[in-house]
Design a protein around this motif. Structure first.
Motif, PDB file in Angstrom:
ATOM      1  N   ARG A 205       0.818  -1.285   0.042  1.00 55.32           N
ATOM      2  CA  ARG A 205       0.133   0.011  -0.041  1.00 55.32           C
ATOM      3  C   ARG A 205       0.827   1.254   0.076  1.00 55.32           C
ATOM      4  N   SER A 206       1.941   1.103   0.391  1.00 49.67           N
ATOM      5  CA  SER A 206       2.958   2.416   0.646  1.00 49.67           C
ATOM      6  C   SER A 206       3.684   2.494  -0.616  1.00 49.67           C
ATOM      7  N   SER A 207       3.608   1.569  -1.434  1.00 48.59           N
ATOM      8  CA  SER A 207       4.568   1.787  -3.017  1.00 48.59           C
ATOM      9  C   SER A 207       3.490   2.468  -3.879  1.00 48.59           C
ATOM     10  N   PRO A 208       4.200   3.003  -4.837  1.00 53.55           N
ATOM     11  CA  PRO A 208       3.719   3.768  -5.753  1.00 53.55           C
ATOM     12  C   PRO A 208       2.459   2.738  -6.779  1.00 53.55           C
ATOM     13  N   SER A 209       1.655   3.621  -7.303  1.00 49.90           N
ATOM     14  CA  SER A 209       0.674   2.932  -7.935  1.00 49.90           C
ATOM     15  C   SER A 209       1.058   2.152  -8.968  1.00 49.90           C
ATOM     16  N   VAL A 210       0.461   1.030  -9.254  1.00 53.78           N
ATOM     17  CA  VAL A 210       0.719   0.166 -10.495  1.00 53.78           C
ATOM     18  C   VAL A 210       0.293   0.738 -11.908  1.00 53.78           C
ATOM     19  N   ARG A 211       1.678   1.009 -12.486  1.00 53.57           N
ATOM     20  CA  ARG A 211       1.350   1.448 -13.933  1.00 53.57           C
ATOM     21  C   ARG A 211       2.162   0.706 -14.977  1.00 53.57           C
ATOM     22  N   PHE A 212       1.998   1.125 -16.332  1.00 51.86           N
ATOM     23  CA  PHE A 212       2.644   0.566 -17.287  1.00 51.86           C
ATOM     24  C   PHE A 212       3.074   1.601 -18.396  1.00 51.86           C
ATOM     25  N   TYR A 213       4.279   1.219 -18.798  1.00 51.41           N
ATOM     26  CA  TYR A 213       5.020   2.649 -19.784  1.00 51.41           C
ATOM     27  C   TYR A 213       5.121   2.202 -21.130  1.00 51.41           C
ATOM     28  N   SER A 214       4.952   3.291 -21.861  1.00 51.68           N
ATOM     29  CA  SER A 214       5.147   3.263 -23.201  1.00 51.68           C
ATOM     30  C   SER A 214       6.515   3.198 -23.755  1.00 51.68           C
ATOM     31  N   THR A 215       6.964   2.753 -24.768  1.00 49.28           N
ATOM     32  CA  THR A 215       8.228   2.932 -25.083  1.00 49.28           C
ATOM     33  C   THR A 215       8.666   4.448 -25.573  1.00 49.28           C
TER      34      THR A 215
ATOM     35  N   GLY B  38       7.046   7.531 -24.615  1.00 47.28           N
ATOM     36  CA  GLY B  38       6.788   8.338 -23.737  1.00 47.28           C
ATOM     37  C   GLY B  38       7.254   7.954 -22.205  1.00 47.28           C
ATOM     38  N   VAL B  39       8.286   7.281 -22.162  1.00 49.59           N
ATOM     39  CA  VAL B  39       8.532   6.502 -20.737  1.00 49.59           C
ATOM     40  C   VAL B  39       8.900   7.566 -19.782  1.00 49.59           C
ATOM     41  N   GLU B  40       9.844   8.645 -20.220  1.00 46.78           N
ATOM     42  CA  GLU B  40      10.360  10.018 -19.442  1.00 46.78           C
ATOM     43  C   GLU B  40       9.325  10.785 -18.933  1.00 46.78           C
ATOM     44  N   PRO B  41       8.285  11.283 -19.959  1.00 51.97           N
ATOM     45  CA  PRO B  41       7.513  12.121 -19.304  1.00 51.97           C
ATOM     46  C   PRO B  41       6.432  11.321 -18.431  1.00 51.97           C
ATOM     47  N   GLU B  42       6.193   9.944 -18.552  1.00 54.29           N
ATOM     48  CA  GLU B  42       5.459   9.203 -17.901  1.00 54.29           C
ATOM     49  C   GLU B  42       6.329   8.960 -16.463  1.00 54.29           C
ATOM     50  N   LEU B  43       7.371   8.967 -16.375  1.00 56.57           N
ATOM     51  CA  LEU B  43       8.088   8.631 -15.322  1.00 56.57           C
ATOM     52  C   LEU B  43       7.776  10.049 -14.277  1.00 56.57           C
ATOM     53  N   ARG B  44       8.158  11.259 -14.944  1.00 54.05           N
ATOM     54  CA  ARG B  44       8.030  12.481 -14.147  1.00 54.05           C
ATOM     55  C   ARG B  44       6.388  12.375 -13.524  1.00 54.05           C
ATOM     56  N   HIS B  45       5.612  12.202 -14.321  1.00 53.38           N
ATOM     57  CA  HIS B  45       4.255  12.239 -13.791  1.00 53.38           C
ATOM     58  C   HIS B  45       3.909  11.234 -12.740  1.00 53.38           C
ATOM     59  N   ALA B  46       4.493  10.231 -12.865  1.00 49.43           N
ATOM     60  CA  ALA B  46       4.161   9.051 -11.801  1.00 49.43           C
ATOM     61  C   ALA B  46       5.018   9.855 -10.398  1.00 49.43           C
ATOM     62  N   ALA B  47       6.260  10.112 -10.400  1.00 49.05           N
ATOM     63  CA  ALA B  47       6.894  10.746  -9.486  1.00 49.05           C
ATOM     64  C   ALA B  47       5.960  11.915  -8.690  1.00 49.05           C
ATOM     65  N   ARG B  48       5.455  12.745  -9.735  1.00 49.22           N
ATOM     66  CA  ARG B  48       4.661  14.104  -9.063  1.00 49.22           C
ATOM     67  C   ARG B  48       3.501  13.494  -8.330  1.00 49.22           C
ATOM     68  N   GLU B  49       2.852  12.453  -9.033  1.00 46.93           N
ATOM     69  CA  GLU B  49       1.705  11.808  -8.422  1.00 46.93           C
ATOM     70  C   GLU B  49       1.933  11.263  -7.151  1.00 46.93           C
ATOM     71  N   PHE B  50       2.861  10.534  -6.926  1.00 47.35           N
ATOM     72  CA  PHE B  50       3.134   9.738  -5.915  1.00 47.35           C
ATOM     73  C   PHE B  50       3.660  10.829  -4.509  1.00 47.35           C
ATOM     74  N   LEU B  51       4.466  11.751  -4.905  1.00 40.25           N
ATOM     75  CA  LEU B  51       5.010  12.743  -4.004  1.00 40.25           C
ATOM     76  C   LEU B  51       3.850  13.732  -3.479  1.00 40.25           C
ATOM     77  N   LEU B  52       2.900  14.257  -4.422  1.00 43.34           N
ATOM     78  CA  LEU B  52       1.690  14.858  -3.963  1.00 43.34           C
ATOM     79  C   LEU B  52       0.703  14.122  -3.166  1.00 43.34           C
TER      80      LEU B  52
END
Length: 676
Positions: free
Chosen positions: A579-589, A591-605
């Motif tokens: 439950r304390s880990s980031p939400s489960v996601r799957f990434y595209s080839t 757009g992986v970099e912007p998707e990673l930034r979005h995942a980090a922002r969502e988790f920290l917020l």
């Protein structure tokens, strides 16, 4: 047995009787004639005949009494049966000729440990008849009261079930209307929408990651309308079905009410705004779904000929020689480097086997052996080099690896098909996993219904597709595609691990080490665990917390796949099913970099960072503490996370960093419970 029970004494030997049978000879006469030998012989013959006649009469008497239902009982001077606890002794009175009669009205008799127990069957029968009458009367009264019960008020829950409770008996009465309603629901035709009952079916075709499809899905869920989703990325064989119904140029989503095509998202929004959609749904409410409607995918039976509805899988060109070698090579255990190496053979043995089977030169056989190693049919026992001819070079078939029980994409047999490109297999697996999240995860992807995932057709197809990774050439992946491939593989394996091995035990990283290391896939002939992927590949072969050994040794070929530079964002992209880990996601080839930034922002917020201005304390997720080597020193960490905070938190943190005062960093507790 009648109302009166007679007890007959058993016959005794002559010397036990104190009375004589009526036909027995007179003792005086017997004594008077004792001295005459002829008379003695005649007397002996006469006595025997008389005794036989008496025995026959007694046998006839006992047989007649038994046919009349009379229970025989031992005479008074012999041990008598005793009644079991709770039963009264039958009060008996002696009858003529040694017979004993039980007084009328005595229904219960004692029983001893002997076999001559007395049981009154009539009393037991009357007891059960009385209980039957009481039960029948109670049921009749209850059913009569149900008929007179007024109808429930609107809004009250009424399931059509009534229960009757009697001592040691439970009777359930179901109304016919309720039974009929349940039957319709079991058939898959009955649904409820806006308070009305719908017998038809609402279905739509979709694809993974489609925004319009997500909007349609969200509307159906919010309106409480049951629907059937046919994801073309999961069921590619259904594309022809969609083309025949909506045209070859039709794009998802395409909605159907029974067999009638409704249209896509634009049509749905238009009908919703005008109120026409609910009217059309009500049109099919009273009509069962016909056979012409899009069929519901069935677990394990939806695919047509060929694997998963696609082109039939081709066998590898080398599989013929492999099957011969599997049976002919001397596979055995050997001691090498002070180790017992199991299920292996030498390179010389394989070369000899190829030469004998194909009748080719030894050099040609060596080339064939190298090709088998390149296609991962065989591998070196220590995974140190390619194929070589010699008695000291030991190899084994992939399926003979002792670690096979831990390879959860290696169940049953080896995949002998032509190896597929790792990128294509990875993309297909990602699409299926995205479909699983869309169907069985919460909106924020923080919770997953593992039970429904395990029973789904999507997961069955994913598990089948994972077998294609066994001999896929992952080393041929372009450098730009490796990051997304291993991110997605890690998150998919975490879901698979929970389903196959259950919720990890323990409440810490050390306790769950087996969960992270023992669940493995074999990918391109090499084993990969969650720890191997995270620390060996994505973190550039760095040590796992609380360990001193790196995942890969210096000669490990998997080092070629390791990232050369650690990207701290990967820690907010990897889900370990807690439950304390980031939400489960799957990434595209792409757009992986912007998707990673979005995942980090969502988790920290979402609670990953909390700032207490009064105590000048920044509360961070414990993930940053465990992997502090990837983030830097304390102030470096705080400056790094500034890029992923909202304006309010970013302003507070900037103030603390710039005013020159001390800043304390505290780490939050980690919730290791399952994200279910």
């Amino acid at each position: 047995m009648g109302e009166e029970t007679l007890v007959q004494a058993m016959p005794l030997a002559p010397h036990h009787h104190n009375h004589l049978h009526p036909n027995a000879p007179d003792p005086a006469v017997v004594k008077h004639r004792h001295d005459d030998p002829a008379a003695h012989a005649l007397r002996t013959r006469t006595g025997i005949a008389a005794a036989a006649d008496a025995g026959e009469e007694e046998d006839v008497y006992y047989a007649r009494k038994m046919l009349q239902g009379v229970v025989l009982r031992p005479p008074s001077h012999l041990p008598q049966p005793e009644a079991p606890p709770g039963l009264t002794r039958a009060v008996s009175t002696p009858a003529p000729n040694g017979h004993v009669e039980v007084e009328e009205g005595q229904r219960h008799v004692e029983r001893s440990n002997s076999a001559a127990a007395v049981v009154d069957v009539a009393s037991i029968g009357r007891f059960f008849r009385d209980r039957r009458d009481v039960l029948s009367s109670a049921i009749n009264r209850r059913i009569s009261s149900l008929k007179e019960t007024p109808a429930p008020a609107p809004g009250d829950a009424c399931y059509g079930v009534q229960e009757i409770h009697l001592p040691n008996v439970k009777v359930t009465v179901r109304l016919k209307e309720a039974i009929a309603a349940d039957a319709e629901e079991d058939d898959g035709y009955g649904h409820s929408f806006s308070g009305s009952h719908i017998k038809g079916r609402v279905s739509f075709f979709s694809r993974s990651g489609c925004r319009d499809c997500a909007a349609v899905r969200a509307f159906f869920r919010q309106s409480g309308l049951p629907y059937v989703e046919i994801n073309l990325d999961v069921f590619p064989e259904r594309e022809a079905d969609l083309a025949s119904r909506a045209g070859a140029a039709a794009r998802v989503p395409q909605i159907f009410l029974n067999e009638k095509l409704l249209g896509g998202l634009v049509v749905l929004n238009s009908l919703r705004n005008s109120g026409e959609f609910e009217r059309r749904v009500r049109e099919v409410a009273g009509r069962r779904c016909p056979e012409a409607a899009p069929r519901v995918p069935v677990y394990g039976f939806d695919a047509d000929a060929g694997k998963e509805g696609e082109e039939e899988e081709m066998e590898d060109a080398m599989v013929g020689i492999v099957r011969v070698l599997r049976h002919r090579l001397p596979i055995q255990d050997r001691f090498v480097r002070v180790k017992l190496v199991k299920n292996c053979f030498s390179g010389a043995d394989m070369v000899d086997g190829i030469v004998n089977h194909l009748e080719c030169s030894r050099n040609k056989a060596v080339e064939i052996g190298k090709e088998l190693a390149r296609k991962h049919f065989i591998h070196h026992v220590f995974r140190e080099n390619g194929f070589e001819d010699g008695t000291q070079s030991l190899y084994r078939f992939l399926e003979h690896d002792p670690a096979v029980p831990r390879y959860y994409n290696f169940r049953g047999s080896t995949n002998d098909g032509e190896p597929k490109p790792a990128a294509a297999v990875g993309q297909r697996m990602t699409k299926i996993m995205v479909a699983i999240l869309e169907a069985y995860a919460s909106e924020d992807r923080r919770r997953l219904d593992y039970a429904r995932v395990a029973a789904s057709e999507e997961f069955r197809r994913y598990a089948s597709l994972a077998r294609d990774l066994q001999r896929a050439d992952v080393f041929a992946l372009p450098a730009g595609e490796r990051l997304s491939f291993f991110l997605n593989l890690h998150n998919a394996m975490a879901i698979h691990a929970v389903i196959r091995t259950g919720q990890p035990a323990g409440g810490g990283a050390v306790d769950r080490r087996s969960f992270f290391t023992d669940f493995q896939y074999v990918v391109g002939g090499y084993p990969y665990s969650l720890t191997t992927i995270k620390n060996g590949i994505l973190r550039g072969n760095r040590r796992q917390p609380y360990t001193i050994v790196k995942p890969f040794g210096a000669s490990d070929k998997r080092l070629e796949l390791a990232e050369t530079k650690v990207n701290p964002l990967v820690h907010f992209a990897l889900c370990n099913a807690t439950r304390s880990s980031p939400s489960v996601r799957f990434y595209s080839t792409q757009g992986v970099e912007p998707e990673l930034r979005h995942a980090a922002r969502e988790f920290l917020l979402d609670g990953g960072v909390e700032i207490d201005l009064e105590t000048r304390t920044v509360h961070l997720t414990r993930i940053i503490k465990w992997y502090s080597a990837d983030f830097g020193q304390d102030r470096d960490i705080l400056r790094w996370i500034l890029n992923y905070l909202d304006p309010t938190k970013a302003g507070l943190l900037t103030h603390l960093l710039n005013d020159g005062g001390p800043i304390s960093i505290a780490y939050q507790d980690y919730d290791w419970s399952l994200n279910a």
